[in-house]
Design a protein around this motif. Structure first.
Motif, PDB file in Angstrom:
ATOM      1  N   LYS A 550      38.379  51.966  45.783  1.00  0.00           N
ATOM      2  CA  LYS A 550      39.151  52.483  44.658  1.00  0.00           C
ATOM      3  C   LYS A 550      40.606  52.054  44.637  1.00  0.00           C
ATOM      4  N   GLU A 551      41.246  51.967  45.801  1.00  0.00           N
ATOM      5  CA  GLU A 551      42.686  51.696  45.787  1.00  0.00           C
ATOM      6  C   GLU A 551      43.000  50.290  45.268  1.00  0.00           C
ATOM      7  N   ALA A 552      42.006  49.392  45.248  1.00  0.00           N
ATOM      8  CA  ALA A 552      42.266  48.026  44.801  1.00  0.00           C
ATOM      9  C   ALA A 552      42.491  47.953  43.291  1.00  0.00           C
ATOM     10  N   ALA A 553      41.924  48.900  42.567  1.00  0.00           N
ATOM     11  CA  ALA A 553      42.004  48.845  41.107  1.00  0.00           C
ATOM     12  C   ALA A 553      43.442  48.850  40.620  1.00  0.00           C
ATOM     13  N   ALA A 554      44.315  49.531  41.348  1.00  0.00           N
ATOM     14  CA  ALA A 554      45.696  49.671  40.910  1.00  0.00           C
ATOM     15  C   ALA A 554      46.423  48.333  40.903  1.00  0.00           C
ATOM     16  N   GLN A 555      46.091  47.489  41.790  1.00  0.00           N
ATOM     17  CA  GLN A 555      46.860  46.259  41.948  1.00  0.00           C
ATOM     18  C   GLN A 555      45.977  45.023  41.828  1.00  0.00           C
ATOM     19  N   ILE A 556      45.448  44.819  40.624  1.00  0.00           N
ATOM     20  CA  ILE A 556      44.587  43.651  40.422  1.00  0.00           C
ATOM     21  C   ILE A 556      45.346  42.378  40.788  1.00  0.00           C
ATOM     22  N   GLY A 557      46.598  42.335  40.360  1.00  0.00           N
ATOM     23  CA  GLY A 557      47.407  41.140  40.574  1.00  0.00           C
ATOM     24  C   GLY A 557      47.505  40.781  42.042  1.00  0.00           C
ATOM     25  N   GLN A 558      47.861  41.779  42.870  1.00  0.00           N
ATOM     26  CA  GLN A 558      47.999  41.534  44.312  1.00  0.00           C
ATOM     27  C   GLN A 558      46.683  41.067  44.902  1.00  0.00           C
ATOM     28  N   MET A 559      45.610  41.701  44.409  1.00  0.00           N
ATOM     29  CA  MET A 559      44.282  41.362  44.882  1.00  0.00           C
ATOM     30  C   MET A 559      43.977  39.893  44.577  1.00  0.00           C
ATOM     31  N   LEU A 560      44.264  39.479  43.332  1.00  0.00           N
ATOM     32  CA  LEU A 560      43.985  38.106  42.934  1.00  0.00           C
ATOM     33  C   LEU A 560      44.796  37.129  43.772  1.00  0.00           C
ATOM     34  N   ALA A 561      46.091  37.470  43.973  1.00  0.00           N
ATOM     35  CA  ALA A 561      46.968  36.564  44.716  1.00  0.00           C
ATOM     36  C   ALA A 561      46.434  36.313  46.117  1.00  0.00           C
ATOM     37  N   SER A 562      45.761  37.310  46.677  1.00  0.00           N
ATOM     38  CA  SER A 562      45.254  37.141  48.025  1.00  0.00           C
ATOM     39  C   SER A 562      43.891  36.450  48.039  1.00  0.00           C
ATOM     40  N   GLN A 563      43.173  36.495  46.893  1.00  0.00           N
ATOM     41  CA  GLN A 563      41.808  35.967  46.863  1.00  0.00           C
ATOM     42  C   GLN A 563      41.712  34.552  46.297  1.00  0.00           C
ATOM     43  N   TRP A 564      42.640  34.199  45.375  1.00  0.00           N
ATOM     44  CA  TRP A 564      42.524  32.903  44.705  1.00  0.00           C
ATOM     45  C   TRP A 564      43.575  31.928  45.236  1.00  0.00           C
ATOM     46  N   SER A 565      43.250  30.643  45.119  1.00  0.00           N
ATOM     47  CA  SER A 565      44.271  29.636  45.369  1.00  0.00           C
ATOM     48  C   SER A 565      45.082  29.473  44.093  1.00  0.00           C
ATOM     49  N   LEU A 566      46.282  28.892  44.229  1.00  0.00           N
ATOM     50  CA  LEU A 566      47.118  28.629  43.050  1.00  0.00           C
ATOM     51  C   LEU A 566      46.371  27.712  42.084  1.00  0.00           C
ATOM     52  N   ALA A 567      45.621  26.743  42.626  1.00  0.00           N
ATOM     53  CA  ALA A 567      44.883  25.798  41.779  1.00  0.00           C
ATOM     54  C   ALA A 567      43.874  26.529  40.899  1.00  0.00           C
TER      55      ALA A 567
END
Lengths: 627, 91
Positions: A550-567
């Motif tokens: 549940k706590e991940a829902a608040a910070q989608i952005g942070q989650m994405l930054a850690s999961q995706w490459s810039l490319a």
């Protein structure tokens, strides 16, 4: 009174040339009691509202699309003609036509009045913006004008308090003296000889009843000397657009943060209130965070529409069309296409519907084809999310925010590709037909009326919220379902979503989209994103929230930054410039063009461009070390 | 060419430059290189107030090829492209 007692409600229609201030007058009279819908079978906007006259008669007032004549050269003008002539089966024939004219510019309007007199329906001339005319020293002899035209004449000032009282009183007088048994229409499309004669007659009446000031008003001319200057004018237009995008990005931020915090709070409250399980997950992750992630973009949509409506009421939109005509003409677009394309920045649907102001079919189809490439507000959520997660928030060249600059670049990419596609379409589809004309009245500048703009913005807000409440909400429920079922087996070690339908679909798409750098989470989010682009953000949130707790829902952005490459992030941005990720837009294209072919063509070319663009972006970014 | 001689000469509005002032002499849609049929072009010009005798002044020109132009016709301002303005003969 026979007409009034006969059917209880009377039908009045506002007719007038574009720029006569007809809509401002309509807004002033009906206020928020107006209903906006479509005429059946066509996509012409039907604006009507019930009003009550001072002596208590109920009148259904319709605001007809603006027109210079009843000849009906576009779908909008045909609606005006058919209603005025009582030919439209779904509409009651009008009991009274109110021909609205700009009191400062009567020539063209009076010619229309002369044409309307042939219709046989009772007619009244409303001299709108009389306050401006008086201020400029234009003296109109109302008695003489009424006598020469043979119809009642009344003045109004839509933008002034109490400026419509005279008009309402005169409506009552007319209702009191209503006689049944109207004259039959003798209207037929005027020939050029008849048009000349009518205009000469109008000019004669103006000479008899209107005296122009010794020193004409030069304010509009002075402003235009700058705003229509070949170089300065274009630079100013670019600045206006740039400010508009910075405003959408920056001004909306505090309100958006507030909405975001509000929905998070609501989610937590529900979480604590409900027992652990499916229902809790559905309410918190499906409903609250789903709807919240969409409603958070309301401030941006409102700011954008505020700009568009202000520029329109100011009289700047027609100038923008003038400035852009050759720039767009080079790509094979009509200067008038500028307004629909600018509206497409808010949403391609009103933009595509606004192409009805283009009377030529070829120009219209080209505009419809490229309108979805304009960066609509539904892309803003996706862009905002990825930009704020991946692009550092720093200032470059001492002045520009890097994030705003990337946003501007994405908008620019959309515009450039729209022009390029229009150019190709023009040389591919329309080789043999000739270029249609560009002719447009440039109205005098006017200070926009707060109330009128507010009504416009309010109508858009309601439309957006309705969409958020229906289509988008149901898609959110669907994506939650896809991400939650089937449930993981007993003793499963991997996150629950790995066993869901969403994962199955995502993995199925994975080989197709892996070359452009998308992981299966993105593939899953793209599916509900077809309902509306902004849903993809909420869907990503749902997919990651369900996977990560549940706590991940608040910070989608942070989650994405850690999961995706810039490319990957950049490839998704490139994908969203082009992708036909909106079922409603496709449906509107089908409806407006009346053909599946055009819809399929739009879908096909956009999908191909999206794939190619994100493929190139991803591989260039990886080669540069952003993988 | 004397001023008097020039005043009597008809020229298409489409070739005139910013600052031109004059009157409409005739609408000759058949000579214009427009994309729509001449009869339709004539009616559209008439509907926008381009009628013989009207006062004309070119107020503004676009950047590319000085096109389109913004024209004052009596008390209204109309924007149009030069190719359609070729149908308006002025003096």
């Amino acid at each position: 009174m026979s007409a009034a007692t006969g059917s209880n409600i009377l039908h009045f229609a506002l007719v007038g040339t574009p720029n006569s201030g007809k809509t401002a007058l309509f807004n002033a009279i009906t206020g928020s009691r107006q209903k906006v819908a479509n005429y059946p079978g066509v996509t012409v906007e039907r604006k009507a509202g019930i009003i009550q006259t001072p002596s208590g008669h109920r009148v259904n007032l319709t605001d007809l699309p603006g027109t210079y004549s009843l000849r009906g050269r576009s779908p909008d003008e045909e609606i005006t003609r058919d209603i005025v002539l009582g030919r439209l089966a779904s509409e009651a024939p009008p009991d009274l036509l109110l021909c609205v004219a700009d009191a400062t510019n009567l020539r063209i309007a009076l010619r229309l009045v002369i044409e309307l007199k042939q219709v046989g329906c009772p007619l009244m001339l409303v001299l709108n913006m009389i306050d401006i005319a008086r201020h400029r020293g234009i003296d109109i002899d109302l008695k003489k004008l009424s006598q020469e035209l043979g119809i009642p004449v009344v003045t109004s000032a839509a933008v002034r308090r109490g400026g419509t009282e005279d008009l309402m009183r005169r409506m009552d007088e007319i209702i009191a003296n209503f006689k049944r048994g109207e004259n039959a229409s003798t209207w037929k499309p005027p020939t050029s000889t008849e048009l000349r004669a009518a205009q000469r007659e109008a000019d004669r009446i103006i000479r008899a009843a209107v005296s122009q000031p010794a020193r004409p008003d030069t304010r509009t001319g002075k402003i235009d000397a700058v705003l229509l200057h070949p170089v300065a004018g274009l630079l100013i237009l670019l600045c206006v657009l740039f400010v508009m995008f910075q405003a959408v990005f920056a001004w909306a931020k505090p309100v958006m943060d507030l909405i975001s915090v509000g929905f998070d709070w609501l989610g937590v409250q529900t979480h604590d209130l409900l027992p652990e399980g499916l229902l809790q997950s559905f309410i918190q992750n499906g409903v609250i965070s789903g709807v919240g992630n969409v409603i958070v973009f309301l401030p941006q949509i409102l700011i954008l529409f505020l700009f568009i409506l202000l520029l329109e009421d100011l009289g700047y939109m027609a100038r923008a069309a003038f400035l852009m005509d050759r720039v767009m003409g080079g790509a094979g677009l009509h200067g008038r296409a500028f307004i629909p394309l600018l509206s497409s920045f808010a949403c391609a649907i009103p933009g595509i519907m606004a192409t009805r102001v283009i009377d030529n079919r070829r120009d219209r189809l080209t505009t419809i084809l490229v309108a979805p490439l304009m960066t609509c507000s539904a892309r803003i959520p996706v862009y905002t999310l990825i930009i704020s997660a991946f692009i550092p928030n720093k200032t470059v060249w001492n002045w520009f925010g890097l994030q705003g600059l990337v946003m501007f670049g994405l908008y620019a990419a959309g515009i450039v590709s729209a022009l390029a596609v229009a150019f190709v379409a023009n040389h591919f589809f329309w080789r043999e037909s000739a270029t249609p004309p560009f002719m447009l009245e440039l109205p005098d500048y006017k200070v926009p009326r707060v109330r009128s703009v507010a009504i416009g913005v309010y109508t858009r807000a309601v439309m957006f919220l309705k969409r958020a409440g229906t289509t988008i909400f149901s898609m959110m429920v669907l994506i939650w379902f896809l991400a939650s079922f089937p449930r993981p087996p007993e003793g499963a070690t991997a996150p629950a979503i790995d066993y869901s339908l969403a994962a199955i679909l995502g993995r199925w798409l994975e080989p197709v989209l892996a070359p452009v750098g998308f992981n299966w989470h993105i593939d899953v989010a793209l599916i509900p994103g077809m309902a509306a682009r902004e849903v993809a953000v909420a869907a990503l949130g749902t997919v990651y929230a369900i996977e990560g707790g549940k706590e991940a829902a608040a910070q989608i952005g942070q989650m994405l930054a850690s999961q995706w490459s810039l490319a990957t992030a950049l490839a998704l941005l490139a994908w969203y410039i082009f992708a036909p990720q909106c079922a409603s837009t496709l449906a509107v294209i089908k409806r407006e063009t009346g053909s599946w072919k055009w819809m399929a063509l739009t879908f096909g070319y956009m999908l191909s461009l999206a794939y190619i663009a994100s493929f190139i972006t991803f591989h260039v970014a990886v080669a540069l070390g952003a993988g | 060419m004397s001023d008097r001689h020039r005043a009597q000469q008809r020229v298409p509005l489409g070739v005139e430059r910013k600052g031109f002032r004059g009157h409409i002499d005739a609408i000759a849609a058949y000579d214009a290189p427009s994309g729509i049929p001449p009869a339709e072009l004539e009616r559209r010009l008439l509907e926008l107030g381009f009628v013989e005798g009207a006062k004309i002044e070119i107020l503004h020109e676009g950047l590319v090829g000085r096109d389109p132009i913004a024209v004052r016709v009596n008390h209204a301002t109309i924007a149009l492209r030069r190719r359609e303005a070729m149908a308006i003969l002025v003096s």
